[in-house]
Design an enzyme around this catalytic site. Structure first.
Site, PDB file in Angstrom:
ATOM      1  N   LYS A  78      79.407  71.435  -1.462  1.00 11.16           N
ATOM      2  CA  LYS A  78      78.403  72.130  -0.579  1.00 11.16           C
ATOM      3  C   LYS A  78      77.912  73.396  -0.986  1.00 11.16           C
ATOM      4  O   LYS A  78      78.877  74.224  -1.324  1.00 11.16           O
ATOM      5  CB  LYS A  78      78.876  72.296   0.954  1.00 11.16           C
ATOM      6  N   SER A 153      75.997  69.982   9.042  1.00  7.88           N
ATOM      7  CA  SER A 153      75.202  70.582   8.348  1.00  7.88           C
ATOM      8  C   SER A 153      75.540  70.445   6.533  1.00  7.88           C
ATOM      9  O   SER A 153      74.667  70.604   5.930  1.00  7.88           O
ATOM     10  CB  SER A 153      75.670  72.320   8.346  1.00  7.88           C
ATOM     11  N   SER A 177      80.500  69.830  11.266  1.00  5.78           N
ATOM     12  CA  SER A 177      79.491  69.578   9.919  1.00  5.78           C
ATOM     13  C   SER A 177      80.391  68.461   8.801  1.00  5.78           C
ATOM     14  O   SER A 177      79.529  68.424   7.971  1.00  5.78           O
ATOM     15  CB  SER A 177      79.393  70.752   9.382  1.00  5.78           C
TER      16      SER A 177
HETATM   17  N1  GLN Z   1      76.215  71.531  14.339  1.00  6.43           N
HETATM   18  C1  GLN Z   1      76.922  72.698  14.828  1.00  6.43           C
HETATM   19  C2  GLN Z   1      76.017  73.924  14.556  1.00  6.43           C
HETATM   20  O1  GLN Z   1      74.849  73.905  14.434  1.00  6.43           O
HETATM   21  C3  GLN Z   1      78.052  72.608  13.783  1.00  6.43           C
HETATM   22  C4  GLN Z   1      77.831  73.194  12.412  1.00  6.43           C
HETATM   23  C5  GLN Z   1      79.107  72.984  11.472  1.00  6.43           C
HETATM   24  O2  GLN Z   1      79.878  72.409  11.646  1.00  6.43           O
HETATM   25  N2  GLN Z   1      78.765  73.859  10.522  1.00  6.43           N
HETATM   26  O3  GLN Z   1      76.612  74.986  14.749  1.00  6.43           O
END
Ligand code: GLN
Length: 485
Positions: A78, A153, A177
């Site tokens: 990532k 994400s 995420s």
């Molecule tokens: N979807 C969650 C957010 O928008 C978690 C994102 C993540 O785990 N980086 O914060």
């Protein structure tokens, strides 16, 4: 069989017996990426040349008899993981042109284990999102249905594994995420206990919640990856100095007599019927393996989303203060003075979701509001953590759906942040409590979209998660399909 379809376990054998060379594997992966990534857009940077050069070195080492746990395994990262000499952007305009002078600890560990870094994957800007749509490079598509999101994400990493564009990938999980995109792309995604894997070189979103973990095709591969990634790192003050178990040793063990906690707050309303029936199937399989399902309660569940959306933006607003046009990445060309430079760089560099979080976070931390929001949220967070401690007194692991429904359409939730935030309703509490969680594929909707089951365990009990999911996988009641691309 084409080499890109292999699991790490299968490839390891072929490498060890010299049946295939690392260079051959890398060529096969690069060919696959060239064939499908124009459609999926999992990668923002494919490192063809350096990957081939690394593979040649690995082959030379293998010829001398040096075989490591991940020798020749192509792995995607990532773009939130710092890579020495390779642009690292967090998929934000503000970090365009940022070339880290060092590798993240996980990258060092992967390289030491013989892995080959094949490329950097797409993600929501600064890991804020659940769909990989907020990337400055444009959206990633779900390999099972190109009109749908892959989750987020870490959507690029999940899609890359699902589409066989790498053998495993690295993601980060602040509120879901890793697990949420793993579920929506039909792969295995593991978020380790907070402190189990070093965060050194991981670009910070919310420091008390962030953890790095692997995406893999199988549970056995997840165990292999975790054994490489886990461990104490003096460069991360929150890394915990505990021995790393041989996670693979837990894979064949049975789960007879295990108690699987079913939290009643997670199974009331909101879950779509196909997800519910897939989860019922998981319960039946576990029971057939000798485990029993017990009803448990996590009474503070209803506050998780609210607590997360105070704590995470608060920490993010502080972490992202460093991007001011001076030290990292982008700087606007025209400005009148220093303040104007900050203002213009941040206005143009950040996307709207990131700005929303910075404003929210700055607000909840401001004097006069700190006690009412941040302090209160921190207290409720302790209660949420306590809920899990109480639950693990009566069960070995907890089972929940990973997401309320399967992958939604691209664009469906972009104008409604609340709807987007609700995608993580089942994954967020894990990060607030700091416990480990894993998502494994457990079914498909009638239209062929993957469904995921989430298992949670107590702090540093990743071995239990791997044992129970391996038992589920080996029971063979769920037949994995490949996406049709
Ligand atoms: N979807 C969650 C957010 O928008 C978690 C994102 C993540 O785990 N980086 O914060």
């Amino acid at each position: 069989m084409e080499l890109h379809f292999l699991t790490i376990g299968e490839l390891r054998e072929k490498i060890a017996t010299r049946e295939i060379a690392a260079t051959t594997v890398v060529r096969s992966i690069l060919k696959r990426i060239a064939e499908v990534d124009t459609q999926v857009h999992a990668y923002i940077n494919v490192l063809s040349e350096s990957a081939m050069a690394e593979a040649e070195l690995i082959d030379a080492a293998i010829a001398k008899g040096i075989i490591k746990p991940l020798s020749g395994v192509p792995i995607a990262l990532k773009d939130i993981c710092c890579t020495k000499g390779i642009e690292t952007t967090c998929c934000s305009r503000i970090l365009r042109g940022f070339i880290p002078p060092y590798d993240a600890t996980v990258v060092e560990k992967l390289r030491e284990a013989g892995a080959i870094i094949i490329g950097k994957t797409n993600m929501d800007e600064f890991a804020m999102g659940s769909s990989t749509e907020t990337s400055c490079f444009g959206a990633t598509r779900n390999p099972y249905d190109l009109t749908r999101i892959p989750g987020g994400s870490s959507g690029g990493s999940a899609a890359a594994v699902a589409a066989d564009e790498c053998l495993a990938a690295i993601g980060s999980d602040t509120g879901g995420s890793i697990r949420q995109p793993a579920a929506l792309c039909g792969v295995v995604g593991l978020k380790p206990t907070y402190g189990r894997v070093s965060r050194f070189g991981l670009i910070a979103f919310a420091s008390s919640l962030d953890q790095i973990g692997p995406f893999t095709k199988t549970v056995a591969d997840s165990a292999l990856m975790l054994s490489v990634l886990a461990g104490y790192d003096a460069k991360d003050s929150t890394s915990v100095n505990l021995p790393v178990p041989d996670y693979s040793a837990f894979l064949g063990r049975d789960i007879r007599g295990w108690r699987i906690g079913i939290p009643r707050e997670y199974f009331i309303g909101g879950i779509d019927t196909e997800t519910q029936s897939a989860l019922d199937g998981v319960m039946r399989t576990l029971q057939a393996c000798g485990a029993s399902c017990v009803d448990i309660s996590l009474p503070h569940t209803e506050y998780c989303l609210a607590v997360y959306y105070i704590v995470a933006p608060a920490e993010a607003s502080s972490n992202l203060a460093r991007y001011d046009g001076i030290k990292y990445g982008m700087r606007v060309e025209k400005f009148s003075d220093l303040k104007d430079l900050y203002k213009k760089t941040r206005s143009q560099g950040f996307g709207s979701e990131v700005k929303r979080r910075i404003m929210l976070g700055t607000y909840v931390l401001s004097s006069g509001y700190y006690d009412a929001y941040y302090k209160k949220a921190s207290r409720v967070r302790t209660l949420i953590k306590q809920d899990f401690a109480d639950a693990f007194r009566v069960c070995d692991v907890i089972l929940t759906p990973t997401t309320p429904s399967a992958a939604f359409k691209i664009g469906e939730k972009t104008n409604d942040p609340m709807q987007m935030y609700l995608s993580d309703i089942f994954t967020i509490s894990t990060n607030l409590a700091g416990i480990p969680g894993i998502s494994v594929p457990c079914g498909y909707t009638a239209s062929g979209l993957p469904i995921g089951a989430q298992f949670l365990a107590g702090h540093f009990e990743e071995a239990k998660l791997l044992q129970v999911t391996a038992a589920y996988e080996q029971a063979g009641t769920f037949i994995k399909r490949r996406p049709k691309i």
